[in-house]
Design a protein around this motif. Structure first.
Motif, short mmCIF file in Angstrom:
data_model
loop_
_atom_site.label_atom_id
_atom_site.label_comp_id
_atom_site.label_asym_id
_atom_site.label_seq_id
_atom_site.Cartn_x
_atom_site.Cartn_y
_atom_site.Cartn_z
N LEU A 186 0.83 -1.21 0.00
CA LEU A 186 0.00 0.00 0.00
C LEU A 186 0.87 1.26 0.00
O LEU A 186 0.59 2.22 -0.72
N ILE A 187 1.94 1.22 0.79
CA ILE A 187 2.86 2.37 0.84
C ILE A 187 3.50 2.60 -0.53
O ILE A 187 3.60 3.75 -1.00
N LEU A 188 3.91 1.52 -1.18
CA LEU A 188 4.54 1.64 -2.50
C LEU A 188 3.54 2.16 -3.53
O LEU A 188 3.91 2.95 -4.42
N ILE A 189 2.28 1.74 -3.43
CA ILE A 189 1.25 2.23 -4.36
C ILE A 189 1.04 3.73 -4.18
O ILE A 189 0.92 4.48 -5.16
N ILE A 190 1.01 4.19 -2.93
CA ILE A 190 0.85 5.62 -2.66
C ILE A 190 2.03 6.41 -3.20
O ILE A 190 1.86 7.47 -3.85
N LEU A 191 3.24 5.91 -2.97
CA LEU A 191 4.44 6.57 -3.49
C LEU A 191 4.42 6.61 -5.02
O LEU A 191 4.80 7.61 -5.64
N PHE A 192 3.98 5.49 -5.61
CA PHE A 192 3.90 5.41 -7.06
C PHE A 192 2.94 6.47 -7.61
O PHE A 192 3.25 7.17 -8.58
N LYS A 193 1.80 6.60 -6.96
CA LYS A 193 0.80 7.59 -7.39
C LYS A 193 1.38 9.01 -7.27
O LYS A 193 1.19 9.86 -8.18
N LEU A 194 2.08 9.30 -6.20
CA LEU A 194 2.67 10.63 -6.01
C LEU A 194 3.72 10.93 -7.08
O LEU A 194 3.80 12.04 -7.62
N ILE A 195 4.54 9.93 -7.39
CA ILE A 195 5.60 10.11 -8.39
C ILE A 195 5.00 10.34 -9.78
O ILE A 195 5.45 11.20 -10.54
N ILE A 196 3.95 9.55 -10.13
CA ILE A 196 3.31 9.71 -11.44
C ILE A 196 2.68 11.10 -11.56
O ILE A 196 2.77 11.76 -12.61
N ASN A 197 2.02 11.55 -10.48
CA ASN A 197 1.44 12.90 -10.49
C ASN A 197 2.51 13.97 -10.65
O ASN A 197 2.33 14.97 -11.37
N LYS A 198 3.66 13.77 -10.01
CA LYS A 198 4.76 14.71 -10.12
C LYS A 198 5.32 14.73 -11.53
O LYS A 198 5.70 15.78 -12.07
N GLN A 199 5.38 13.54 -12.14
CA GLN A 199 5.86 13.45 -13.52
C GLN A 199 4.93 14.21 -14.47
O GLN A 199 5.38 14.88 -15.40
N LYS A 200 3.62 14.11 -14.23
CA LYS A 200 2.66 14.83 -15.07
C LYS A 200 2.87 16.34 -14.97
O LYS A 200 2.84 17.06 -15.98
N THR A 206 5.55 17.98 -14.19
CA THR A 206 6.84 18.44 -14.74
C THR A 206 7.03 18.04 -16.19
O THR A 206 8.07 18.33 -16.79
N GLY A 207 6.05 17.29 -16.74
CA GLY A 207 6.15 16.89 -18.14
C GLY A 207 7.11 15.77 -18.41
O GLY A 207 7.57 15.58 -19.55
N ARG A 218 4.27 6.13 -17.75
CA ARG A 218 3.62 7.08 -18.64
C ARG A 218 4.01 6.85 -20.10
O ARG A 218 3.21 7.02 -21.01
N LEU A 219 5.26 6.43 -20.30
CA LEU A 219 5.73 6.16 -21.66
C LEU A 219 5.01 4.94 -22.25
O LEU A 219 4.55 4.97 -23.39
N ILE A 220 4.89 3.85 -21.44
CA ILE A 220 4.19 2.66 -21.91
C ILE A 220 2.72 2.95 -22.16
O ILE A 220 2.14 2.53 -23.17
N LYS A 221 2.12 3.71 -21.24
CA LYS A 221 0.71 4.07 -21.40
C LYS A 221 0.48 4.90 -22.67
O LYS A 221 -0.49 4.70 -23.39
N LYS A 222 1.43 5.79 -22.94
CA LYS A 222 1.33 6.66 -24.13
C LYS A 222 1.43 5.83 -25.41
O LYS A 222 0.73 6.09 -26.40
#
Length: 361
Positions: A60-74, A76-77, A83-87
């Motif tokens: 659960l902690i890793l999932i929360i961290l993952f979500k925070l990092i993905i949001n940060k990536q969005k 900052t572009g 995000r690359l695989i999803k794209k």
């Protein structure tokens, strides 16, 4: 530099998830088959639930961290791995579905490879039974050291007046000390007049090691060779007998040694077939996921000794059609077919021991 760290943290999370999942599978295995820990007395379902909850928090902690990092990536572009695989996959729905299916297959395969032995082997110990059998003073303790340092322990009832000797390879939860203790209470009613030897599989009882097909096969030959050299044992009159899981072991010994006679009680064609009877997915390349195969159907063709096969039409563990296939495939086969006995009651049927005694003599 900040952008690089966001991608690095993302990769670390992926590695963390893989490691935690691996530790989870290993912990489940060790807890149930970890030999002499307090989990051994707990039900399988409880252990799995307990361990799942235990590992839920770090996941659960890793999932929360993952979500925070993905949001940060969005913000900052940055296009990280996710995000690359999803794209790339977003415009291609069929490819996305294929990737999901492949991922599920790989996850399933990895899980089966790691824990499928949980459903084959049930190693336990019984110090109370060991003490009782030892106290009787009429049994010979078997202690065999293999070439790779494993120690195999069991018990033997040897009488110089007996001609034939039975080496018994038990089912997946049977222990030699418990077997001898129970037979002693019956005053050896079922096996009177025979020497009798049973040695525990690797990881069972006081035997060292971890149960798997290769080590069990090695142990089975070590036991046969050891018994053939025992005092008061006629090496030309050794009968090899197996029940359930032990039929795959006994048939292996019968194919590798010139045994006097072979007895298989509730045999199966292979453990792959037994798995498929309950969960029919292990076909083609998926057969490779099953490490312990015990292909009795292939070995029975190479056995020239007289063979007695006993099975029940009401066997709920080993479907009788598998036992019938073994009968049809072998040479010099006698068979006894029971109508009503369940799997664990076959060896309680009086007609079984009458037939065994007649067959041996």
């Amino acid at each position: 530099m900040k952008k690089n760290w966001l991608v690095i943290f993302e990769i670390i999370i992926y590695i963390g998830v893989i490691l935690i999942f691996n530790f989870f599978l290993n912990d489940i295995y060790v807890s149930i088959r970890g030999y002499k820990n307090y989990f051994n007395s707990m039900p399988l379902d409880f252990i799995i639930i307990y361990k799942t909850l235990l590992y839920f928090i770090p996941i659960l902690i890793l999932i929360i961290l993952f979500k925070l990092i993905i949001n940060k990536q969005k913000k900052t572009g940055i296009n990280g791995i996710y995000r690359l695989i999803k794209k790339i996959l977003k415009p291609h729905k069929l490819v996305s579905i294929l990737v999901i299916i492949v991922s599920i297959v790989l996850l399933f395969s990895y899980t089966i490879i790691n824990i499928h032995d949980l459903f084959i082997y049930f190693p336990t110990d019984a110090p109370g039974a060991e003490n009782i059998v030892r106290y009787e003073g009429i049994y010979e303790k078997i202690n065999i050291i293999s070439d790779d340092g494993n120690q195999y322990n069991g018990w033997a009832l040897i009488d110089e007046s007996n001609t034939e000797t039975i080496i018994y390879y038990g089912g997946n939860a049977q222990l030699s000390a418990v077997f001898f203790m129970n037979q002693n209470e019956l005053k050896w009613r079922d096996y009177q007049g025979f020497n009798f030897v049973m040695v525990d599989y690797p990881g069972y009882g006081l035997s060292s090691g971890i149960p798997n097909e290769n080590d069990i096969n090695e142990m089975s030959l070590s036991v046969y060779d050891y018994v053939s050299k025992m005092k008061y044992v006629d090496s030309s009159k050794i009968v090899v007998m197996g029940f359930s899981l032990g039929t795959g072991v006994a048939s292996y010994v019968g194919s590798q040694r010139n045994v006097y006679k072979l007895i298989l009680v509730s045999p199966y064609t292979s453990l792959i077939d037994v798995f498929n009877a309950r969960f029919p997915v292990f076909y083609g390349p998926f057969e490779l996921l099953i490490k312990s195969k015990f292909k009795t159907i292939e070995r029975i063709e190479n056995i020239d000794s007289d063979v007695l096969i006993i099975y029940s039409l009401n066997d709920e563990v080993i479907p009788y059609r598998f036992s019938k296939q073994v009968v049809d495939k072998g040479k010099n086969i006698e068979s006894l077919v029971l109508e009503e006995e369940s799997h664990n009651n076959i060896l309680n049927n009086e007609s079984v021991f009458i037939k065994i005694s007649e067959f041996i003599r």
